[in-house]
Design an enzyme around this catalytic site. Structure first.
Site, PDB file in Angstrom:
ATOM      1  N   LYS A  81      -4.752 -10.001  -6.539  1.00  0.00           N
ATOM      2  CA  LYS A  81      -5.987 -10.360  -5.596  1.00  0.00           C
ATOM      3  C   LYS A  81      -7.058  -9.456  -6.105  1.00  0.00           C
ATOM      4  O   LYS A  81      -6.726  -8.373  -6.226  1.00  0.00           O
ATOM      5  CB  LYS A  81      -5.674 -10.228  -4.151  1.00  0.00           C
ATOM      6  N   LYS A  86       0.917  -1.211  -0.130  1.00  0.00           N
ATOM      7  CA  LYS A  86      -0.254  -0.020   0.083  1.00  0.00           C
ATOM      8  C   LYS A  86       0.937   1.384  -0.083  1.00  0.00           C
ATOM      9  O   LYS A  86       0.486   2.197  -0.283  1.00  0.00           O
ATOM     10  CB  LYS A  86      -0.978  -0.054   1.062  1.00  0.00           C
ATOM     11  N   LYS A 135     -11.253  -4.307  -3.431  1.00  0.00           N
ATOM     12  CA  LYS A 135     -12.247  -3.325  -3.355  1.00  0.00           C
ATOM     13  C   LYS A 135     -11.664  -1.871  -3.956  1.00  0.00           C
ATOM     14  O   LYS A 135     -12.535  -1.512  -4.556  1.00  0.00           O
ATOM     15  CB  LYS A 135     -12.524  -2.868  -1.786  1.00  0.00           C
TER      16      LYS A 135
HETATM   17  P1  ATP Z   1      -8.647  -3.583  -0.090  1.00  0.00           P
HETATM   18  O1  ATP Z   1      -8.090  -4.463  -1.204  1.00  0.00           O
HETATM   19  O2  ATP Z   1      -9.294  -2.187  -0.544  1.00  0.00           O
HETATM   20  O3  ATP Z   1      -7.607  -3.486   0.963  1.00  0.00           O
HETATM   21  P2  ATP Z   1     -10.075  -6.023   0.363  1.00  0.00           P
HETATM   22  O4  ATP Z   1     -11.067  -6.261  -0.786  1.00  0.00           O
HETATM   23  O5  ATP Z   1      -8.968  -6.636   0.568  1.00  0.00           O
HETATM   24  O6  ATP Z   1      -9.719  -4.457   0.374  1.00  0.00           O
HETATM   25  P3  ATP Z   1     -10.970  -6.052   3.260  1.00  0.00           P
HETATM   26  O7  ATP Z   1     -11.982  -5.230   4.003  1.00  0.00           O
HETATM   27  O8  ATP Z   1      -9.594  -5.527   3.288  1.00  0.00           O
HETATM   28  O9  ATP Z   1     -11.235  -5.926   1.610  1.00  0.00           O
HETATM   29  O10 ATP Z   1     -11.122  -7.594   3.535  1.00  0.00           O
HETATM   30  C1  ATP Z   1     -12.285  -8.100   4.281  1.00  0.00           C
HETATM   31  C2  ATP Z   1     -12.019  -9.543   4.060  1.00  0.00           C
HETATM   32  O11 ATP Z   1     -12.208 -10.159   2.855  1.00  0.00           O
HETATM   33  C3  ATP Z   1     -10.651 -10.092   4.854  1.00  0.00           C
HETATM   34  O12 ATP Z   1     -11.190 -11.288   5.711  1.00  0.00           O
HETATM   35  C4  ATP Z   1     -10.209 -10.515   3.738  1.00  0.00           C
HETATM   36  O13 ATP Z   1      -8.984 -11.570   3.675  1.00  0.00           O
HETATM   37  C5  ATP Z   1     -10.845 -11.041   2.431  1.00  0.00           C
HETATM   38  N1  ATP Z   1     -10.698 -10.715   1.209  1.00  0.00           N
HETATM   39  C6  ATP Z   1     -10.365  -9.718   0.651  1.00  0.00           C
HETATM   40  N2  ATP Z   1     -10.133  -9.739  -0.706  1.00  0.00           N
HETATM   41  C7  ATP Z   1     -10.120 -11.219  -0.739  1.00  0.00           C
HETATM   42  C8  ATP Z   1      -9.983 -11.958  -2.162  1.00  0.00           C
HETATM   43  N3  ATP Z   1      -9.588 -11.612  -3.040  1.00  0.00           N
HETATM   44  N4  ATP Z   1     -10.133 -13.201  -1.906  1.00  0.00           N
HETATM   45  C9  ATP Z   1     -10.512 -13.937  -0.617  1.00  0.00           C
HETATM   46  N5  ATP Z   1     -10.760 -13.361   0.444  1.00  0.00           N
HETATM   47  C10 ATP Z   1     -10.355 -11.902   0.439  1.00  0.00           C
END
Ligand code: ATP
Ligand code: LTN
Length: 330
Positions: free
Chosen positions: A193, A112, A196
């Site tokens: 990955k 990040k 969001k």
């Molecule tokens: P950002 O990428 O903006 O940091 P994010 O999509 O990773 O956001 P988080 O709020 O950080 O979302 O994650 C919420 C939950 O979803 C966490 O338990 C995280 O491990 C899971 N998660 C996030 N992205 C994935 C993914 N691509 N596959 C599986 N699990 C995920």
């Protein structure tokens, strides 16, 4: 008494199928076996600037999606992190037993802050606040996606350090990853990955995507130059689509192999798109019901915070007492 489970998501954007398959669905599955606590982590969200009006809206959206996906508020507490002051308090106490080097090593922090100059110190502290969330409730199990594993290892290091400095205080939490879907990859780029905050219209399927749009995104997903599924030579994109299918349909790896070996990519995508749409449809229907009554969500979040606050207060008192902070303990 049942052991506790704790997890949370940041209200920083739309939830996607990675959040659902990696975390949320696992919460739904295990909620009955634990005293379950699910949080909307708004204090984590502000480690990067959030528009206040938008943040307020997203907090409610995430809460509604928890319920729409199957978290039962009668069984599990759902609440907003900033409504319980113990998160910030314990976070400071833990900060003081954390080495900066531990935080600088976190891959999420590195990713990040890559190529950035002005880096808020909240981003570095982020895993300490996450540890505070978990330890505040003495959670035994934390269901998350794979990208959070390293943060949970740091949480365990912190437990060890705090307990050895100040005496047995915190429960050692275990990580729970789903067997399939722990790391859903981007549809436009299967080496990244699903996230969001990623740009690109074809990157993620959002839980609230129009179903036709969701179908289209899967049909346009990046694969490779082979014409059909070959399990002896699976590209990242195809492997990702297959695991999304397996996760949504809850079938075995053998079934996936038998069904898809030799299938042309166009047909594979159609099957995956149908499985995703079938999975999203009931969630969206419940979401519409829940959000039709805004007062219901307010009540639910207030009740959730009221339920967990006494647990948080007890842990904060205990930690203060152990550390010798003013007027706690003898
Ligand atoms: P950002 O990428 O903006 O940091 P994010 O999509 O990773 O956001 P988080 O709020 O950080 O979302 O994650 C919420 C939950 O979803 C966490 O338990 C995280 O491990 C899971 N998660 C996030 N992205 C994935 C993914 N691509 N596959 C599986 N699990 C995920
Ligand atoms: N860092 C997590 C969100 C999070 C969390 C937690 C997850 C904050 N506190 C406590 C589990 C337990 C993320 O998904 N980015």
């Amino acid at each position: 008494m049942k052991p506790r489970v704790f997890s949370g998501m940041q209200p920083t954007g739309n939830l996607h199928i990675g959040n659902y398959l990696g975390a949320l669905r696992n919460w739904v599955r295990i909620q009955a076996d634990y005293e379950s606590i699910f949080c909307i982590v708004d204090l984590h969200a502000i480690t990067e600037y959030q528009d206040p009006t938008e943040l307020r809206r997203r907090i409610r959206e995430v809460a509604a999606l928890y319920v729409a996906a199957g978290i039962d508020p009668a069984q599990s507490a759902i609440f907003v992190q900033s409504a319980v002051s113990g998160h910030a308090e314990l976070s400071w106490m833990l900060t003081c037993v954390t080495q900066i080097g531990w935080l600088q090593r976190m891959t999420q922090f590195k990713a990040k802050t890559e190529n950035r100059e002005a880096i808020g110190s909240g981003l570095l502290q982020y895993p300490v606040l996450m540890a505070a969330d978990i330890l505040l409730y003495q959670a035994a199990v934390v269901p998350v996606g794979e990208d959070q594993s390293q943060h949970l290892e740091l949480t365990r290091d912190l437990v060890q350090r705090f307990n050895s400095l100040y005496g047995e205080t915190f429960v050692m939490p275990a990580t729970s990853l789903p067997a399939v879907g722990a790391r859903v990859m981007g549809l436009d780029d299967p080496t990244k990955k699903m996230s969001k905050s990623a740009e690109g219209a074809g990157h993620a399927v959002w839980l609230l995507d129009d179903l036709k749009a969701a179908h289209k995104k899967i049909m346009r997903a990046t694969t490779d130059s082979n014409p059909a599924v070959d399990f002896s030579n699976l590209g990242d994109g195809v492997a990702n689509l297959l695991s999304v299918y397996q996760a949504f349909t809850e079938c075995t790896t053998e079934t996936v192999r038998a069904e898809f070996e030799g299938m042309r990519y166009g047909d594979l995508k159609k099957r995956v798109a149908e499985a995703v749409v079938a999975g999203l449809e009931p969630i969206q229907a419940r979401y519409r019901e829940i959000t039709a009554d805004p007062a219901y969500l307010d009540r639910l979040l207030d009740e959730g915070a009221d339920r967990v606050r006494p647990i948080a207060e007890q842990t904060v008192q205990l930690a203060k007492e152990r550390m010798g902070l003013y007027r706690h303990g003898s």
